[in-house]
Scaffold this motif. Sequence first.
Motif, mmCIF file in Angstrom:
data_model
loop_
_atom_site.group_PDB
_atom_site.id
_atom_site.type_symbol
_atom_site.label_atom_id
_atom_site.label_comp_id
_atom_site.label_asym_id
_atom_site.label_seq_id
_atom_site.Cartn_x
_atom_site.Cartn_y
_atom_site.Cartn_z
ATOM 1 N N VAL A 218 16.849 4.781 5.947
ATOM 2 C CA VAL A 218 15.553 4.098 6.007
ATOM 3 C C VAL A 218 15.032 3.800 4.606
ATOM 4 C CG1 VAL A 218 13.206 4.201 6.951
ATOM 5 C CG2 VAL A 218 14.998 5.571 7.995
ATOM 6 N N SER A 219 14.482 2.613 4.432
ATOM 7 C CA SER A 219 13.673 2.304 3.245
ATOM 8 C C SER A 219 12.280 1.947 3.738
ATOM 9 C CB SER A 219 14.231 1.093 2.483
ATOM 10 O OG SER A 219 15.526 1.352 2.011
ATOM 11 N N ARG A 220 11.275 2.608 3.191
ATOM 12 C CA ARG A 220 9.900 2.304 3.580
ATOM 13 C C ARG A 220 9.101 1.907 2.364
ATOM 14 N NH1 ARG A 220 9.301 7.160 7.016
ATOM 15 N NH2 ARG A 220 10.553 6.458 8.763
ATOM 16 N N GLY A 221 8.269 0.938 2.527
ATOM 17 C CA GLY A 221 7.478 0.519 1.379
ATOM 18 C C GLY A 221 6.228 -0.222 1.769
ATOM 19 N N ILE A 222 5.559 -0.697 0.732
ATOM 20 C CA ILE A 222 4.288 -1.405 0.913
ATOM 21 C C ILE A 222 4.308 -2.648 0.043
ATOM 22 C CG2 ILE A 222 1.813 -1.286 0.317
ATOM 23 C CD1 ILE A 222 1.864 1.597 1.291
ATOM 24 N N VAL A 223 3.811 -3.751 0.587
ATOM 25 C CA VAL A 223 3.657 -4.973 -0.196
ATOM 26 C C VAL A 223 2.162 -5.295 -0.291
ATOM 27 C CG1 VAL A 223 4.245 -7.416 -0.395
ATOM 28 C CG2 VAL A 223 5.902 -5.813 0.600
ATOM 29 N N ASP A 224 1.690 -5.452 -1.529
ATOM 30 C CA ASP A 224 0.285 -5.821 -1.779
ATOM 31 C C ASP A 224 0.236 -7.269 -2.237
ATOM 32 O OD1 ASP A 224 -1.884 -3.880 -1.519
ATOM 33 O OD2 ASP A 224 -0.562 -2.603 -2.738
ATOM 34 N N VAL A 225 -0.419 -8.087 -1.468
ATOM 35 C CA VAL A 225 -0.512 -9.506 -1.822
ATOM 36 C C VAL A 225 -1.929 -9.778 -2.325
ATOM 37 C CG1 VAL A 225 -0.199 -11.873 -0.997
ATOM 38 C CG2 VAL A 225 1.119 -10.008 0.044
ATOM 39 N N GLU A 226 -2.005 -10.396 -3.477
ATOM 40 C CA GLU A 226 -3.334 -10.700 -4.013
ATOM 41 C C GLU A 226 -3.468 -12.193 -4.268
ATOM 42 O OE1 GLU A 226 -4.624 -7.765 -6.710
ATOM 43 O OE2 GLU A 226 -6.493 -8.835 -7.154
ATOM 44 N N GLY A 227 -4.473 -12.794 -3.635
ATOM 45 C CA GLY A 227 -4.769 -14.203 -3.833
ATOM 46 C C GLY A 227 -6.170 -14.334 -4.400
ATOM 47 N N VAL A 228 -6.907 -15.324 -3.938
ATOM 48 C CA VAL A 228 -8.288 -15.480 -4.390
ATOM 49 C C VAL A 228 -9.177 -15.639 -3.161
ATOM 50 C CG1 VAL A 228 -9.888 -16.894 -5.739
ATOM 51 C CG2 VAL A 228 -7.534 -16.570 -6.555
ATOM 52 N N ARG A 316 5.334 -19.670 -4.919
ATOM 53 C CA ARG A 316 5.072 -20.998 -4.362
ATOM 54 C C ARG A 316 3.623 -21.142 -3.911
ATOM 55 N NH1 ARG A 316 6.141 -21.932 0.630
ATOM 56 N NH2 ARG A 316 7.920 -20.520 0.781
ATOM 57 N N ARG A 317 3.026 -20.035 -3.445
ATOM 58 C CA ARG A 317 1.662 -20.097 -2.928
ATOM 59 C C ARG A 317 0.606 -19.705 -3.959
ATOM 60 N NH1 ARG A 317 0.128 -19.986 2.340
ATOM 61 N NH2 ARG A 317 1.683 -20.615 3.858
ATOM 62 N N GLY A 318 1.035 -19.412 -5.157
ATOM 63 C CA GLY A 318 0.077 -19.093 -6.210
ATOM 64 C C GLY A 318 -0.635 -17.760 -6.028
ATOM 65 N N VAL A 319 0.024 -16.823 -5.329
ATOM 66 C CA VAL A 319 -0.541 -15.470 -5.200
ATOM 67 C C VAL A 319 0.408 -14.506 -5.907
ATOM 68 C CG1 VAL A 319 -1.618 -16.023 -2.972
ATOM 69 C CG2 VAL A 319 0.668 -14.993 -3.007
ATOM 70 N N THR A 320 -0.024 -13.253 -6.076
ATOM 71 C CA THR A 320 0.905 -12.255 -6.614
ATOM 72 C C THR A 320 1.256 -11.274 -5.492
ATOM 73 O OG1 THR A 320 -0.866 -10.792 -7.298
ATOM 74 C CG2 THR A 320 -0.081 -12.364 -8.943
ATOM 75 N N ALA A 321 2.452 -10.708 -5.569
ATOM 76 C CA ALA A 321 2.862 -9.721 -4.571
ATOM 77 C C ALA A 321 3.492 -8.542 -5.290
ATOM 78 C CB ALA A 321 3.849 -10.347 -3.594
ATOM 79 N N LYS A 322 2.909 -7.368 -5.050
ATOM 80 C CA LYS A 322 3.496 -6.136 -5.599
ATOM 81 C C LYS A 322 4.331 -5.490 -4.507
ATOM 82 C CE LYS A 322 -0.077 -4.279 -7.794
ATOM 83 N NZ LYS A 322 -0.959 -3.137 -7.881
ATOM 84 N N PHE A 323 5.588 -5.242 -4.797
ATOM 85 C CA PHE A 323 6.540 -4.760 -3.796
ATOM 86 C C PHE A 323 6.977 -3.352 -4.200
ATOM 87 C CE2 PHE A 323 10.727 -4.219 -2.002
ATOM 88 C CZ PHE A 323 10.765 -4.975 -0.844
ATOM 89 N N ALA A 324 6.674 -2.365 -3.378
ATOM 90 C CA ALA A 324 7.029 -0.993 -3.762
ATOM 91 C C ALA A 324 7.705 -0.256 -2.617
ATOM 92 C CB ALA A 324 5.780 -0.237 -4.191
ATOM 93 N N ILE A 325 8.939 0.191 -2.837
ATOM 94 C CA ILE A 325 9.626 1.036 -1.858
ATOM 95 C C ILE A 325 9.332 2.486 -2.256
ATOM 96 C CG2 ILE A 325 11.896 1.803 -1.024
ATOM 97 C CD1 ILE A 325 11.175 -0.942 0.055
ATOM 98 N N GLY A 326 8.654 3.223 -1.363
ATOM 99 C CA GLY A 326 8.217 4.569 -1.728
ATOM 100 C C GLY A 326 9.048 5.673 -1.117
ATOM 101 N N HIS A 327 9.905 5.328 -0.164
ATOM 102 C CA HIS A 327 10.572 6.385 0.601
ATOM 103 C C HIS A 327 11.947 5.870 0.997
ATOM 104 C CE1 HIS A 327 10.881 9.536 3.741
ATOM 105 N NE2 HIS A 327 11.365 8.592 4.504
ATOM 106 N N GLU A 328 12.967 6.607 0.619
ATOM 107 C CA GLU A 328 14.319 6.186 0.972
ATOM 108 C C GLU A 328 15.160 7.357 1.442
ATOM 109 O OE1 GLU A 328 16.321 2.271 -0.824
ATOM 110 O OE2 GLU A 328 15.365 3.571 -2.305
ATOM 111 N N VAL A 329 15.781 7.195 2.595
ATOM 112 C CA VAL A 329 16.666 8.232 3.121
ATOM 113 C C VAL A 329 18.010 7.576 3.442
ATOM 114 C CG1 VAL A 329 17.005 9.938 4.957
ATOM 115 C CG2 VAL A 329 14.698 9.422 4.163
#
Length: 414
Positions: A218-228, A316-329
């Motif tokens: 398993v890989s588990r993570g969180i994606v934070d998308v920031e626009g305006v 392409r959409r002019g937003v930022t995305a932070k991609f973090a995998i926090g847990h891997e088994v």
Amino acid sequence: MRDIQAAGAFGQRISDRLAELAMMSDEPERLTRLYLGPGHRKAADLVARWMREAAMAVRIDATGNVVGRYRGQDPGPRTLMLGSHIDTVRDAGRFDGALGVVTAIEVVAAAAKAGKRYPFAIEVIAFGDEEGVRFPSTLSGAKALAGRFDLRALDEVGEDGISRRQALLAFGCDPLRLSEEALSPEHALGYVEVHIEQGPVLEKEGLPIGIVTAIDGVSRGIVDVEGVAGHAGTVPMAMRKDALTAAAEMLLAVEERARKRPNLVATIGRIEVPASAANTIPGRTRFTLDIRSPADQERLSAVNDIKALVAAIAQRRGVTAKFAIGHEVPAAVCDTRLSDELAAAIEAMGLAPRRLPSGAGHDAMAFDRLVPFAMLFVRCRGGVSHNPAEFASADDIDLAASVLASFLDRISTQ
Ligand SMILES: [Zn+2]
């Protein structure tokens, strides 16, 4: 191959005992049996009684595992472990976990009744801490046997304010002896677990049982998308940086990528839009990722691709995305030899030995790369689990028990 008990007898007896075990609950109206709780106490006592009736020597170990030992032809230390767990989720079904424990007991009981001994001892283990409902970490029973229990977990505290250490003491266990539970890998022939599939594949294919190839990594993570953020009325469509619609495109890209490979699964189980309102363009969105596969390479390559897809969509959409995998088994791969013997036992009954991965975790994971293990899945109705509607038929259970008995005979002759 059903020489030690008439066909059908296993299924009915195991089903009846599962019904009896399901009465052992923390709550009067439904089945909830949390680790080291009152339902677990009653279930452990009942299971211990059944083990004793099946000519096993019984003890409850330092993590609350109920361990029944059926000695072999000689008193040597070589041991094959069978079992599963007797803790449950809240408002559970009666088959998850309990099926593997009761099936193992009944197969040993039939051998005992026939006066049969194997060239190795059998230990039937009813683990108590598989579901991870009560404390933050889980699989403590299997980890202790594997010598992999982290003693810091004794200080974990559940919702009720009681620590793991206190709960163990109240259950009559001695946490100070925990490290003494570690088994000697050279004496452990393997661990074999019967479990309901908890998914729809066997039912869809019209098969009563299947053999597990691996427990998914398993890989588990969180994606934070920031626009305006902006006013829903005043910002023209072409001038928006909408974090939610960008995330929507990302979710579909995740799904599309996962569909490209047969045993890969990817899930976005949760999505949050902080400070959302009907008349506001979402400025932030956050979603979870859960990516699983029986093959670690497949999973890691999917994670990389998804990371790249998310970045491309964000750009392409002019937003930022932070991609973090926090847990891997990593995936826990089942032993080929034990699995092949299960397959041979299934084929001897005229059935196809379907092999499939387990997307759900199991106690067996704790033995990964230490003790060879194999798992037998039993079809469950609608693939439903963790729910009172969970159901496996007495006929399917009978087949699973017969396969297990036949498997024991097969490995005895080697
Ligand atoms: Zn389970």
